[in-house]
Design an enzyme around this catalytic site. Sequence first.
Site, PDB file in Angstrom:
ATOM      1  N   CYS A   2      -2.039  -6.290  -9.933  1.00  0.00           N
ATOM      2  CA  CYS A   2      -1.531  -4.983  -9.511  1.00  0.00           C
ATOM      3  C   CYS A   2      -1.675  -4.066 -10.703  1.00  0.00           C
ATOM      4  O   CYS A   2      -0.960  -4.205 -11.698  1.00  0.00           O
ATOM      5  CB  CYS A   2      -0.069  -5.089  -9.073  1.00  0.00           C
ATOM      6  SG  CYS A   2       0.675  -3.515  -8.612  1.00  0.00           S
ATOM      7  N   GLU A 106      -5.478  -1.290  -4.610  1.00  0.00           N
ATOM      8  CA  GLU A 106      -6.363  -2.370  -5.036  1.00  0.00           C
ATOM      9  C   GLU A 106      -7.795  -1.955  -4.724  1.00  0.00           C
ATOM     10  O   GLU A 106      -8.024  -1.081  -3.866  1.00  0.00           O
ATOM     11  CB  GLU A 106      -5.991  -3.690  -4.343  1.00  0.00           C
ATOM     12  CG  GLU A 106      -6.602  -4.928  -4.972  1.00  0.00           C
ATOM     13  CD  GLU A 106      -6.316  -5.024  -6.464  1.00  0.00           C
ATOM     14  OE1 GLU A 106      -7.209  -4.622  -7.243  1.00  0.00           O
ATOM     15  OE2 GLU A 106      -5.226  -5.480  -6.836  1.00  0.00           O
TER      16      GLU A 106
END
Length: 244
Positions: A2, A106
């Site tokens: 992340c 992402e």
Amino acid sequence: MCGRFFLQRDPAGLARYFETRNPTPNHPASWNVAPTQDSLVVRRHPETGQRHLDPLRWGLVPRWAKDAKDAAKLMNARADTLAEKPSFRDAFAKRRCLVPMDGFYEWRKDEAGGKQAYAVALASGAPMAVAGLWEGWKAPDGTWLRSFTVITTDANEKQALVHHRMPVILPPEVWDAWLGEEEHPPEDLLELLVPSPAEELAIWPVDNRVGRVGENDARLLARDPLAMPPRELDDPPPDLTGDA
């Protein structure tokens, strides 16, 4: 992993949602939180035992670190190794936290080597309570830096179409255990660090400018009209504008 997330909600609404007890911090919305920047964290205050909502810096600095220059390298902690790694094991034992997010970003690689950015949020539109660890580090000049890291695990089958890792999203019924308000052995806590159900996620393509730290506006969450994602990665963006 992340490497970017977004949190646009009013801190007062987050304070009510997470039932924190300290004065609500005045913290700005961000549609592109990056490592080394501050964001809000829910933690159990070490003196009062109450839940606090505080701004901490993203990128954990261990207590024993000589300086804070490598903090960005510790933006994530893998669920399968955090109990053993020197950088995280003390925080896992004593300083666990929740990292509120409206969602995270992402990047998916295509066969030609290109990348497409995706936003990931809860389909319900509720805030994510991501498992994290926090730490306090005392600088040589005596000032304190409080920082956090985001815990990641293997991706569920939907998130795996974008990336093989994802943040651990904890449901409300385990917040007490994770924050240390209930006593649990370490092995029980580690069992909480699993992927969220795939059906709970909404994933949609967004503008790749989110990869630039200086880009920070609500338009980052709009669906990229030029993207041609797989059907499973083209959900309608949920309503993230309501109170938490």
